[in-house]
Design a protein around this motif. Structure first.
Motif, short mmCIF file in Angstrom:
data_model
loop_
_atom_site.label_atom_id
_atom_site.label_comp_id
_atom_site.label_asym_id
_atom_site.label_seq_id
_atom_site.Cartn_x
_atom_site.Cartn_y
_atom_site.Cartn_z
N VAL A 277 32.67 -38.62 -103.20
CA VAL A 277 33.83 -37.90 -104.00
C VAL A 277 33.67 -36.23 -104.15
O VAL A 277 32.53 -36.28 -103.50
N ARG A 278 34.31 -35.63 -104.43
CA ARG A 278 34.40 -34.39 -104.07
C ARG A 278 34.47 -33.67 -105.75
O ARG A 278 34.95 -34.03 -106.44
N GLY A 279 33.80 -32.15 -105.60
CA GLY A 279 33.63 -31.24 -106.86
C GLY A 279 32.61 -31.94 -107.85
O GLY A 279 32.17 -32.29 -107.12
N GLU A 280 33.01 -31.74 -109.31
CA GLU A 280 32.19 -32.38 -110.69
C GLU A 280 32.45 -33.96 -111.28
O GLU A 280 31.56 -34.31 -111.34
N VAL A 281 33.49 -33.71 -111.36
CA VAL A 281 34.35 -34.53 -112.48
C VAL A 281 34.47 -35.38 -112.36
O VAL A 281 33.67 -36.64 -112.73
N GLU B 62 36.99 -25.05 -101.95
CA GLU B 62 38.00 -24.51 -102.26
C GLU B 62 37.67 -23.33 -103.69
O GLU B 62 37.68 -22.11 -103.06
N ILE B 63 37.05 -23.64 -104.50
CA ILE B 63 36.29 -21.91 -104.85
C ILE B 63 34.98 -22.20 -105.05
O ILE B 63 33.87 -23.10 -105.14
N GLY B 64 34.71 -20.78 -104.64
CA GLY B 64 33.02 -20.65 -104.62
C GLY B 64 32.68 -20.68 -103.63
O GLY B 64 31.78 -20.21 -103.05
#
Length: 201
Positions: free
Chosen positions: A103-107, A126-128
């Motif tokens: 899974v990616r990101g946080e949500v 992508e961001i940060g």
């Protein structure tokens, strides 16, 4: 790790919990032309990860389900399937029904943790960019051994060599993930977090 999602309501936030009703494997298999008798592995990763850090390969008796891709990855393999955009219920159902996931990101990370599915986390592309401190906090919380740390850092491009699907599958067949303990009161969780620094509210 505490993940708060801003709410449309003023001065409020919270966790996005997986839906209480999830689809069965047969229902999803019928809708998307999948084999419900095969083991499913779901991958929701950044494009950079799919192209540069992950080596997709077919596994015997396994269907690899790719989410939110352009369909180029694994197109010559019948057991690697790109799925269209999914509803939140479908997404959660695929995560729940998979042997393990990326899974990616946080949500999506929080959803997979709440569903109790073994996972590798594809952090920000992508961001940060990559966050070393947050990565270490996640790994420490997971009580991650050297094998998991190696897979994690390679998947995230922080160590050399691509990660093979067979390596991840072999790891999760032997090792269990730490289970996520759901937070029933965000106030209690924040209080516990502050208290561990010996500051009292």
């Amino acid at each position: 790790m505490i993940e708060l999602i801003p709410s449309p309501l003023s001065w409020s936030a919270g966790l996005i919990s997986p839906p209480s009703h999830l689809f069965s494997k047969r229902e999803l298999a019928k809708k998307y032309g999948l084999d419900h008798e095969k083991k499913w592995i779901t991958i929701f990763a950044y494009q950079k990860t799919l192209l540069e850090h992950l080596e997709l390969e077919a596994l015997e008796g396994v269907q690899i389900l790719l989410l939110w891709t352009d369909g180029r990855e694994g197109k010559n393999e019948k057991n690697i399937v790109s799925l269209p955009f999914l509803s939140l219920i479908e997404f959660s159902s695929f995560i729940h029904l998979s042997a393990w996931v990326i899974v990616r990101g946080e949500v999506s990370l929080i959803s997979a943790l709440q569903l109790g599915t073994p996972l590798l986390w594809d952090m920000y592309k992508e961001i940060g960019g990559f966050h070393p401190e947050q990565a270490e906090q996640f790994l420490d919380w997971q009580c991650a051994n050297d094998g998991f740390r190696d897979l994690f850092y390679r998947l995230n491009g922080e160590k050399e060599w691509r990660v093979k699907i067979t390596e991840i599958d072999r790891y999760f067949r032997v090792h269990q993930m730490k289970k996520f303990e759901p937070a029933y009161s965000i106030i209690t969780e924040i209080q516990k977090y502050i208290d561990k620094y010996h500051i009292s509210l």
